[in-house]
Every structure is written in structure tokens, then in C-alpha cells.
Design a protein around this motif. Structure first.
Motif, short mmCIF file in Angstrom:
data_model
loop_
_atom_site.label_atom_id
_atom_site.label_comp_id
_atom_site.label_asym_id
_atom_site.label_seq_id
_atom_site.Cartn_x
_atom_site.Cartn_y
_atom_site.Cartn_z
N THR A 97 23.39 56.00 16.56
CA THR A 97 22.18 56.19 17.34
C THR A 97 21.42 57.40 16.82
O THR A 97 22.00 58.29 16.19
CB THR A 97 22.50 56.39 18.83
N VAL A 98 20.13 57.45 17.09
CA VAL A 98 19.27 58.52 16.59
C VAL A 98 19.71 59.86 17.20
O VAL A 98 19.75 59.99 18.43
CB VAL A 98 17.80 58.25 16.93
N PRO A 99 20.05 60.86 16.37
CA PRO A 99 20.48 62.16 16.92
C PRO A 99 19.35 62.83 17.69
O PRO A 99 18.20 62.82 17.28
CB PRO A 99 20.83 62.97 15.66
N ASP A 246 18.80 65.19 11.09
CA ASP A 246 17.64 64.30 11.04
C ASP A 246 16.57 64.68 12.05
O ASP A 246 15.83 63.82 12.53
CB ASP A 246 18.06 62.84 11.24
N LEU A 247 16.50 65.97 12.39
CA LEU A 247 15.45 66.47 13.26
C LEU A 247 14.29 66.99 12.42
O LEU A 247 14.49 67.43 11.29
CB LEU A 247 15.96 67.59 14.16
N ARG A 248 13.09 66.96 13.00
CA ARG A 248 11.91 67.50 12.33
C ARG A 248 11.33 68.62 13.18
O ARG A 248 11.11 68.43 14.39
CB ARG A 248 10.83 66.43 12.16
N ILE A 249 11.08 69.76 12.57
CA ILE A 249 10.45 70.88 13.26
C ILE A 249 9.03 71.00 12.74
O ILE A 249 8.80 71.16 11.55
CB ILE A 249 11.22 72.19 13.01
N MET A 250 8.06 70.92 13.66
CA MET A 250 6.65 71.03 13.30
C MET A 250 6.15 72.40 13.72
O MET A 250 6.27 72.79 14.89
CB MET A 250 5.85 69.92 13.99
#
Length: 277
Positions: A97-99, A246-250
Motif C-alpha cells: 500500500t502507498v506509504p 516515496d514521500l514528496r516534500i514541496m
């Protein structure tokens, strides 16, 4: 009763988290050291009324997404997060599943960027966490609107960010490509499968891009934002990846000694006034 135990756990951990630890200003006299319900609701991206009903045991069956969001807002450790899922009657998300778990170390890094708009999204571009500056810049998102792909294809979009026809096309292709990649990496994630099915069924544009195999990449860029209080800002938007999650920080920043920097500083004041009593 699970829901009562869930509400007690949320209230207990809410009292434990200080505003400073959550990246919020103190602001005025406080009767308790912990977070107010309004602050927890803002951090978790849910309504104050729902937080109240959860704590009082009047709301039943919180979703996996809500439990995950509350766990992040409450700065729970891994075992505490698992306990919160269990008392909600849910199984913590596992492999395939998506972390969505933000580690304490990443959380501490974000807490220190109080004067910078920062948001964290998962592999599907669902907003997991936004600091007060990001919320002040972009506004609040609730429900399906927290997913940027759903918002752009089926929702209201982001009315504050200016787009040319070319930049919008590039964004759409990149978002479709991101969901396709996520579906390959997390084939067991039912929420992701439902999201893709809804988008294909209800957005002709998304279906066309999906079926055509459109590819793209969401990268850093300069964005012009029309803010209703401080005016127009042109900011650098950088997208950072967290290794292994697999996280994105903007992150949004302004060039020093510019009008944009002045307006961003003003936003730091204007955007936090709701917390001052």
C-alpha cells in the motif's frame, strides 16, 4: 467500546503535543499546554466538528485516511500509530500500500521550517501534512480535494496558482504518469485503485491521458500565486524526495530582498491570525 477508546486516545495525545512542537505559534492565553481541537483539525485536514465527535465517541468508524492524518498531527511514534489504528478497529497499512507514515525525524525537520510554506504528499499526490505557512499560501483542502490529481481533474483545481495552457498540460501529464507509476509499485492499494477508476470514469481528459500512456515528471519550477490578502507572489517551488518512503516534500521560497520575499513575510503574519485569541 473501540470508538470510546479511540476518542480517549486522541484526547490524551492532543493534550501532550505543544503548539511549538506542531509548528504553530502560541498566540494569547491558553488554558492547556496541548493542542486545541481547532489546531488538531487544521493539522489533520479534517473539520473541528469531526474531531469533537471522535473524541466524544459520537462518530464511528473513522477511515484509514483520517486515522493516519490524526497520527501524523499528533506526532505519534510507530507503536502509538499502530495502537491508534487498532482502537479504531482498523489494521495498520502494510506492504503493497502507498506509504503515508512520516517519521519523527522528517517531522522535526518540517517543524523547524516555520517561516517557509512546506507540504508533504504521498506517491499519489495526496496531501499528508501542510504547515501553517503552506495553508496560508494555498488555502485549506478537505476530503477528495486533498489529492492534487482529483482536485485538478474533477475538483476546483488550485485557483491561486496561475497556469498557461502549456504548463497545465504538462502538469496533467505528470500527474497521470505519477498515478500510473504508483499503481505499479503499490498494486494492493485499494484506495489508489478506486481513485484511478473514479478519475477514468468521470474525467474524459484523464481517461485520454491514461489510455494514451502519457508520461511526465513533476519537478521544481517557479510559480505565480494570486493570494487574496497579500497579492501576487512568484516563488520557487522545489520538490524533494524522502529516501525509502516515496514521500514528496514541496517547499516554496522567495528570492531575498524582493517584493515576493516581503509578501511572503507578510503572509507569515496574516496567515496565522486565526490562532490568536
Amino acid at each position: 467500546m473501540a470508538t470510546t477508546e479511540f476518542g480517549q486516545a486522541v484526547r490524551r495525545w492532543r493534550d501532550r503535543v505543544s503548539p511549538e512542537a506542531a509548528g504553530l505559534p502560541l498566540g494569547g492565553h491558553r488554558r492547556a499546554a496541548g493542542l486545541r481541537r481547532e489546531e488538531l483539525a487544521l493539522l489533520a485536514g479534517i473539520s473541528v466538528d469531526y474531531v469533537t465527535r471522535l473524541e466524544q465517541g459520537r462518530a464511528t468508524n473513522p477511515s484509514e485516511q483520517v486515522v493516519e492524518a490524526l497520527g501524523r498531527a499528533l506526532r505519534l511514534s510507530g507503536p502509538e500509530r499502530e495502537h491508534l489504528f487498532h482502537v479504531a478497529g482498523l489494521v495498520p497499512p502494510g506492504q503493497g500500500t502507498v506509504p503515508a507514515y512520516i517519521t519523527p525525524s522528517v517531522q522535526r525537520m518540517l517543524d523547524r521550517l516555520t517561516g517557509t510554506p512546506v507540504a508533504v504528499s504521498d506517491a499519489t499526490w495526496t496531501l499528508l501534512l501542510a504547515n501553517p505557512m503552506y495553508t496560508a499560501l494555498m488555502g485549506e483542502y478537505h476530503g477528495n480535494e486533498r489529492n492534487a490529481v482529483w482536485r485538478n481533474f474533477l475538483g476546483s483545481g488550485n485557483r491561486r496558482v496561475r497556469h498557461t495552457p502549456q504548463s497545465l498540460q504538462a502538469l496533467e501529464a505528470a500527474q497521470v504518469s505519477a498515478l500510473r507509476s504508483a499503481s505499479r509499485h503499490y498494486p494492493a492499494d485499494q484506495r489508489l485503485r478506486r481513485l484511478i477508476a473514479e478519475l477514468r470514469a468521470n474525467s474524459k481528459r484523464f481517461a485520454e491521458l491514461w489510455d494514451s500512456g502519457a508520461v511526465g515528471r513533476i519537478e521544481g519550477s517557479r510559480k505565480t500565486i494570486d493570494h487574496p490578502q497579500v497579492g501576487t507572489l512568484t516563488l520557487d517551488c522545489d520538490v524533494l524526495s524522502v529516501a525509502g518512503s516515496d514521500l514528496r516534500i514541496m517547499v516554496y521560497t522567495a528570492e531575498p530582498d524582493t517584493v515576493d520575499a516581503e509578501r511572503l513575510a507578510l503572509l507569515a503574519v496574516v496567515g496565522t491570525q486565526s490562532f490568536v485569541e
